[in-house]
Design a protein around this motif. Structure first.
Motif, PDB file in Angstrom:
ATOM      1  N   PRO A   6       3.960  -0.292  -9.645  1.00 16.18           N
ATOM      2  CA  PRO A   6       3.829  -1.468  -8.794  1.00 16.18           C
ATOM      3  C   PRO A   6       5.125  -1.671  -8.006  1.00 16.18           C
ATOM      4  O   PRO A   6       6.202  -1.668  -8.583  1.00 16.18           O
ATOM      5  N   TYR A  41       2.268  -6.855  -3.128  1.00 15.81           N
ATOM      6  CA  TYR A  41       2.509  -5.846  -4.158  1.00 15.81           C
ATOM      7  C   TYR A  41       1.442  -4.773  -4.050  1.00 15.81           C
ATOM      8  O   TYR A  41       0.261  -5.082  -3.878  1.00 15.81           O
ATOM      9  N   LEU A  43       0.275  -0.553  -5.468  1.00 14.44           N
ATOM     10  CA  LEU A  43       0.543   0.572  -6.363  1.00 14.44           C
ATOM     11  C   LEU A  43       1.006   1.739  -5.517  1.00 14.44           C
ATOM     12  O   LEU A  43       0.346   2.109  -4.543  1.00 14.44           O
ATOM     13  N   LEU A  44       2.129   2.335  -5.902  1.00 11.77           N
ATOM     14  CA  LEU A  44       2.667   3.495  -5.190  1.00 11.77           C
ATOM     15  C   LEU A  44       2.365   4.742  -5.997  1.00 11.77           C
ATOM     16  O   LEU A  44       2.695   4.824  -7.182  1.00 11.77           O
ATOM     17  N   GLN A  51      -3.381   0.989  -3.608  1.00 12.08           N
ATOM     18  CA  GLN A  51      -4.211  -0.213  -3.786  1.00 12.08           C
ATOM     19  C   GLN A  51      -3.315  -1.440  -3.825  1.00 12.08           C
ATOM     20  O   GLN A  51      -2.172  -1.377  -4.283  1.00 12.08           O
ATOM     21  N   LYS A  52      -3.844  -2.522  -3.313  1.00 10.17           N
ATOM     22  CA  LYS A  52      -3.112  -3.782  -3.363  1.00 10.17           C
ATOM     23  C   LYS A  52      -3.294  -4.414  -4.740  1.00 10.17           C
ATOM     24  O   LYS A  52      -4.374  -4.345  -5.325  1.00 10.17           O
ATOM     25  N   LEU A  53      -2.227  -5.005  -5.254  1.00 14.92           N
ATOM     26  CA  LEU A  53      -2.327  -5.699  -6.544  1.00 14.92           C
ATOM     27  C   LEU A  53      -2.636  -7.164  -6.290  1.00 14.92           C
ATOM     28  O   LEU A  53      -1.987  -7.814  -5.472  1.00 14.92           O
ATOM     29  N   ASP A  54      -3.617  -7.673  -7.015  1.00 20.29           N
ATOM     30  CA  ASP A  54      -4.101  -9.022  -6.790  1.00 20.29           C
ATOM     31  C   ASP A  54      -3.474  -9.950  -7.825  1.00 20.29           C
ATOM     32  O   ASP A  54      -3.807  -9.909  -9.012  1.00 20.29           O
ATOM     33  N   ARG A  55      -2.572 -10.798  -7.371  1.00 19.30           N
ATOM     34  CA  ARG A  55      -1.828 -11.668  -8.283  1.00 19.30           C
ATOM     35  C   ARG A  55      -2.728 -12.665  -9.010  1.00 19.30           C
ATOM     36  O   ARG A  55      -2.555 -12.939 -10.185  1.00 19.30           O
TER      37      ARG A  55
ATOM     38  N   ILE B   3       4.987  -8.831 -11.936  1.00 20.75           N
ATOM     39  CA  ILE B   3       3.738  -8.998 -12.693  1.00 20.75           C
ATOM     40  C   ILE B   3       3.777  -8.161 -13.973  1.00 20.75           C
ATOM     41  O   ILE B   3       3.324  -8.598 -15.019  1.00 20.75           O
ATOM     42  N   ARG B 248      -6.522  -6.594 -11.682  1.00 20.58           N
ATOM     43  CA  ARG B 248      -5.564  -6.800 -10.590  1.00 20.58           C
ATOM     44  C   ARG B 248      -5.480  -5.596  -9.662  1.00 20.58           C
ATOM     45  O   ARG B 248      -4.988  -5.696  -8.548  1.00 20.58           O
ATOM     46  N   ARG B 251     -11.099  -2.924  -8.019  1.00 16.45           N
ATOM     47  CA  ARG B 251     -12.231  -3.702  -7.510  1.00 16.45           C
ATOM     48  C   ARG B 251     -13.484  -2.837  -7.670  1.00 16.45           C
ATOM     49  O   ARG B 251     -13.384  -1.617  -7.703  1.00 16.45           O
ATOM     50  N   ASN B 255     -11.150   1.708  -3.369  1.00 13.38           N
ATOM     51  CA  ASN B 255     -10.447   1.693  -2.090  1.00 13.38           C
ATOM     52  C   ASN B 255     -11.260   2.534  -1.095  1.00 13.38           C
ATOM     53  O   ASN B 255     -11.126   3.757  -1.038  1.00 13.38           O
TER      54      ASN B 255
END
Ligand code: SF4
Lengths: 80, 361
Positions: A6, A41, A43-44, A51-55, B3, B248, B251, B255
């Motif tokens: 992250p 944020y 994921l690399l 993907q985007k991290l959802d807080r 997080i 988090r 989904r 993607n």
């Protein structure tokens, strides 16, 4: 190899983002994601933001766990 | 706020452990498919925290571990050809094969360059127009979209001297092979980063066809313990399904952009996996329109050699039928410093993780 970490997007320029993790920064490709902005944020993985991290989702997951604590404090011995 | 830190918190670990102890009324064998989970599970000492009735075993999700010797032979042959630069992820360097490895060949002067990303390999090709750059493309659905983006980029940047040698693999057929191979696993901890790309739909066949439950998990200790608890509940309720703990990042639809790029460039093919042999429809090869970038087509493979006899049990470990402790070489004839098999080389290999975190206790 399947390691993804992250990281936080600091700046975006020409399809690449400068991302930071701890003290480090890295140049990550944004080709695989749409609509990213600084402060997000992601994921690399192997040089790509995947993907985007959802807080909010993260907080929801943590809340469910913290509730287990309250439940067992409230009525110990019962997990119904 | 970071997080990840929240998912490492001791208090939450304790809450989950207490709940697991309360609810674990049977014997459970759960397989973590992803090598990243194997590393996390051992580095956080999770097996020692869980009650003895819960057994976590590793599966076929360490890309380096399942890569074939013939792929490595091909890469090594390419690195010896004049005018070729081989670009590879560092994890592949030390995998032993046929008495050598990419690392040994590199030390002996072969043109092998370690990169963290395909983008670095593309830059190498741009800087060395007189050379042909071959990127060793391994990994699952997490990595393949990046490779696909790289192949498209090579076209856009006019890099006719850029090629990939693909051993890309996809996860569901290998999980099916584990189950059909006759396992007593009663739940899968499914790979979180593969699923971040694919979405959660790819595992539906496990509960539907085999009655085995799945939880897609994150990689922190709280994630893994919560996933274990969710699997215990599925088994206890006799109601297997596909659940997502790692909400988090995962989904239901994954993607879509990454999936589209992957599908644009790759077609599904058969692939060889250590421990399984050839699994139909489990690999990704470049589509005909991208074949000019396919090192497998442009530079033919060297003749197959006789595999070297070895006591290594890596194959059975990847199938989930044995554990590293069953191997006669573990810790004596095979260590991270001097690995005899692929599962000891990669940091995500079961033998490596087991050795690093168990032997040092
Ligand atoms: S300990 Fe070494 S030789 Fe034994 S199975 Fe693992 S990798 Fe193979």
């Amino acid at each position: 190899m399947c390691l993804s970490i992250p990281v936080r997007i600091v700046t975006i320029e020409g399809g690449f983002a400068t991302v930071s993790f701890g003290e480090n920064t890295y140049r990550a490709s944004l080709q695989l994601l749409e609509g990213m902005k600084p402060g997000d944020y992601v994921l690399l993985h192997a040089g790509f933001a995947i993907q985007k991290l959802d807080r909010q989702e993260a907080e929801e997951t943590l809340r469910l766990i913290d509730e287990m604590q309250d439940l067992s404090d409230g009525k110990s011995g019962s997990d119904q | 706020m970071d997080i990840s830190k929240e998912f490492r918190e001791r208090g939450r670990v304790d809450i989950l452990l207490r709940q697991i102890r309360q609810e674990a009324t049977e014997k459970y064998i759960f397989m973590e498919v992803c090598g990243g989970h194997t590393t996390a599970i051992h580095s956080y000492g999770i097996p020692g925290l869980l009650p003895g009735s819960i057994n976590l075993i590793s599966g076929p999700g360490c890309p380096v571990c399942v890569t074939s010797e013939s792929f490595l032979d091909h890469a090594i042959a390419l690195s010896a050809m004049p005018g070729i630069l081989v670009a590879t992820f560092g994890d592949l360097l030390r995998v032993p094969g046929g008495g050598t490895s990419l690392e040994k060949e590199k030390a002996a002067g072969a043109s092998i360059i370690v990169v963290y990303s395909i983008n670095e390999a593309l830059d190498l090709a741009a800087k060395n127009k007189d050379k042909m750059v071959v990127f060793l493309a391994i990994g699952f659905e997490t990595t393949a979209p990046g490779t696909a983006a790289g192949v498209l980029d090579a076209g856009k940047r006019g890099l006719a001297n850029f090629f990939i040698l693909s051993a890309h693999k996809i996860m569901p057929p290998a999980m099916r092979a584990v189950v059909e191979g006759g396992t007593n696993v009663n739940g899968f901890i499914c790979p979180g980063h593969v699923s971040a790309i694919t979405g959660s739909g790819i595992y539906g066949f496990l509960p539907d066809d085999f009655g085995i439950g799945c939880v897609i998990s994150g990689f922190e200790p709280v994630d893994i313990l919560q996933s274990v608890l969710m699997l215990i509940r599925q088994v206890n309720r006799k109601d297997p399904g596909v659940e997502v703990q790692y909400t988090r990042a995962v989904r239901p639809e994954g993607n879509p952009k990454a999936m589209n790029i992957m599908k644009q460039v790759f077609k599904v093919s058969d692939q060889w996996w250590r421990g399984f042999g050839t699994i139909p429809g489990s690999g990704l090869q470049l589509k005909p329109e991208y074949e000019k970038s396919d090192a497998g087509k442009v530079f033919p493979a060297p003749p197959q050699r006789q595999p070297v006899e070895s006591l290594c049990m890596c194959g059975s470990i990847l199938r989930g039928t044995h554990t590293p402790a069953d191997c006669p070489l573990f810790g004596t004839g095979c260590t991270p410093a001097d690995p005899a098999g692929a599962c000891m080389v990669s940091a995500e290999g079961a033998c490596h993780a087991f050795h690093k975190y168990t032997m040092s206790l």
